[in-house]
Design a protein around this motif. Sequence first.
Motif, short mmCIF file in Angstrom:
data_model
loop_
_atom_site.label_atom_id
_atom_site.label_comp_id
_atom_site.label_asym_id
_atom_site.label_seq_id
_atom_site.Cartn_x
_atom_site.Cartn_y
_atom_site.Cartn_z
N TYR A 134 0.82 -1.13 0.07
CA TYR A 134 0.10 -0.08 -0.10
C TYR A 134 0.77 1.29 -0.03
N ILE A 135 2.05 1.30 0.87
CA ILE A 135 2.90 2.65 0.94
C ILE A 135 3.39 2.77 -0.44
N VAL A 136 3.85 1.82 -1.11
CA VAL A 136 4.46 2.07 -2.44
C VAL A 136 3.56 2.41 -3.47
N LEU A 137 2.39 1.64 -3.73
CA LEU A 137 1.50 2.12 -4.69
C LEU A 137 0.60 3.12 -4.65
N SER A 138 0.37 3.87 -3.35
CA SER A 138 -0.52 4.66 -3.03
C SER A 138 0.55 6.04 -3.00
N ASP A 139 1.41 5.94 -3.10
CA ASP A 139 2.48 7.14 -3.23
C ASP A 139 3.27 7.32 -4.35
N PRO A 140 3.04 8.25 -5.13
CA PRO A 140 3.81 8.28 -6.66
C PRO A 140 5.24 8.29 -6.47
N ARG A 141 5.69 9.18 -5.27
CA ARG A 141 6.89 9.35 -4.89
C ARG A 141 7.90 8.03 -4.60
N MET A 142 7.10 6.89 -4.10
CA MET A 142 7.87 5.79 -3.86
C MET A 142 7.75 4.88 -4.88
N ARG A 143 7.31 5.16 -5.88
CA ARG A 143 6.91 4.09 -7.17
C ARG A 143 8.57 4.00 -7.71
N THR A 144 9.63 3.48 -7.22
CA THR A 144 10.85 3.51 -7.97
C THR A 144 11.20 2.02 -8.25
N VAL A 145 12.26 2.01 -8.97
CA VAL A 145 12.45 0.66 -9.55
C VAL A 145 12.65 -0.40 -8.39
N THR A 146 13.62 0.09 -7.39
CA THR A 146 13.89 -0.75 -6.15
C THR A 146 12.51 -1.06 -5.30
N ASN A 147 11.78 -0.13 -5.26
CA ASN A 147 10.52 -0.53 -4.59
C ASN A 147 9.41 -1.11 -5.19
N PHE A 148 9.54 -1.23 -6.71
CA PHE A 148 8.92 -2.39 -7.20
C PHE A 148 9.19 -3.59 -7.00
N PHE A 149 10.60 -3.74 -6.82
CA PHE A 149 11.00 -5.09 -6.53
C PHE A 149 10.59 -5.46 -5.11
N ILE A 150 10.73 -4.36 -4.14
CA ILE A 150 10.34 -4.64 -2.83
C ILE A 150 8.86 -5.21 -2.74
N VAL A 151 7.98 -4.60 -3.47
CA VAL A 151 6.57 -5.02 -3.77
C VAL A 151 6.49 -6.44 -4.20
N ASN A 152 7.23 -6.71 -5.12
CA ASN A 152 7.26 -8.09 -5.46
C ASN A 152 7.65 -9.13 -4.65
#
Length: 394
Positions: A76-94
């Motif tokens: 939720y933190i990554v997908l709800s905040d555009p500033r958190m949508r980085t490459v590394t955070n995409f991997f963290i979501v996965n």
Amino acid sequence: MADIINDSIFGQWETKVFTGINISMDLSRDSKEDNNTNPHTPAYGSLVPIGVQVLMYIMYIAISLAAIGGNGIVCYIVLSDPRMRTVTNFFIVNLAVGDILMAVLCIPFTFVVNLILGQWPFGAVFCVIFTYAQAVSVFVSAYTLITISIDRYIAIIKPLRPRMTKLQAKLLILAVWLVALLTPLPTAIVSKLVPQNDTEGYRCTEDWSTPIQRYYYSMALMLLQYFLPLIVLIFTYTRIAIVVWGKQTPGEAENIRDQRLAASKRKMIKMMITCVTAFTLCWLPLNTLLVAGDHNPSIYYFPHIEYIWFACHWLAMSHACCNPFIYCWMNSKYRAGFARVFHFICCMPLRQHPDNPLHSFVASTDYRQSQSTRRGQALTNNGHCRAQPRKVHV
């Protein structure tokens, strides 16, 4: 080898590979009666006390809820905040999705089958689905850690190369899932229900043609799921650590911006090294037990081996809830995101009831705080360092 690893070894101890073995044990029967009639029955020693079983229930339920809740908040933190949508955070979501899959499919069903029922009651179709999904979830977690380490390796070791784009990250995540789905496919093919000895129940196990096939597949899967990722992670993060914490070139000057970027890199690398360390320590005891058991199956007859297995298995399953705690502890952005979520959960019932006497106090407090913030921002924008005295007109 075939004489040592025989089918009787799995009478009470059922082997099912998903980086670990799922041992179906009947904790409610006294082993003394079985030992007098069947020399191949593992020597459990004494009956597992009810208090210990209750403690096991609580431990498995706790890590399952923590894994689902914590990793859900990370997504939720990554997908709800555009500033958190980085490459590394995409991997963290996965990685969080893989841990949620582990918490939903691996922990509860292993817990119910082993501790509560002692048999598989969910039918042949779900036997294939859950056994296969368990292997897939472990592969997703292991290979997502590898993708994160490779991304950090390229960014730090070879800074002149173009950075990975979000599209490339999504394609790499798709590749991770493709590998995770294809590699353990034999698990889905050979998994089936097998009648238990002297009972009307069934156990969900891998029905191989020969025990030697089971052994080699188990070793191959363990190598791909644990040891190969561990080798890659150790290599990449060792090289990264040498560069990030290495000696500075003599005469090279750093401005404040460079120092801030270097500190940010070190924080991220520390967090990911901590995640890798948690992965290594959580899975090491269970994998050590599996390797030892494959080479010497008689260890499954040792007294109180069920306690050792449950301790190792619980520790391996607890890895599914470790990463959210690490993010919250070592990353200020994730820590702020967790604080917002918990603040919303705690304050939502209060704000939804205007008749609550505390509601007016909270609303007025928020209003005063917002007004104070606006006044402070206005003063700052006007270039004033402190509040100016109000003029009095006579």
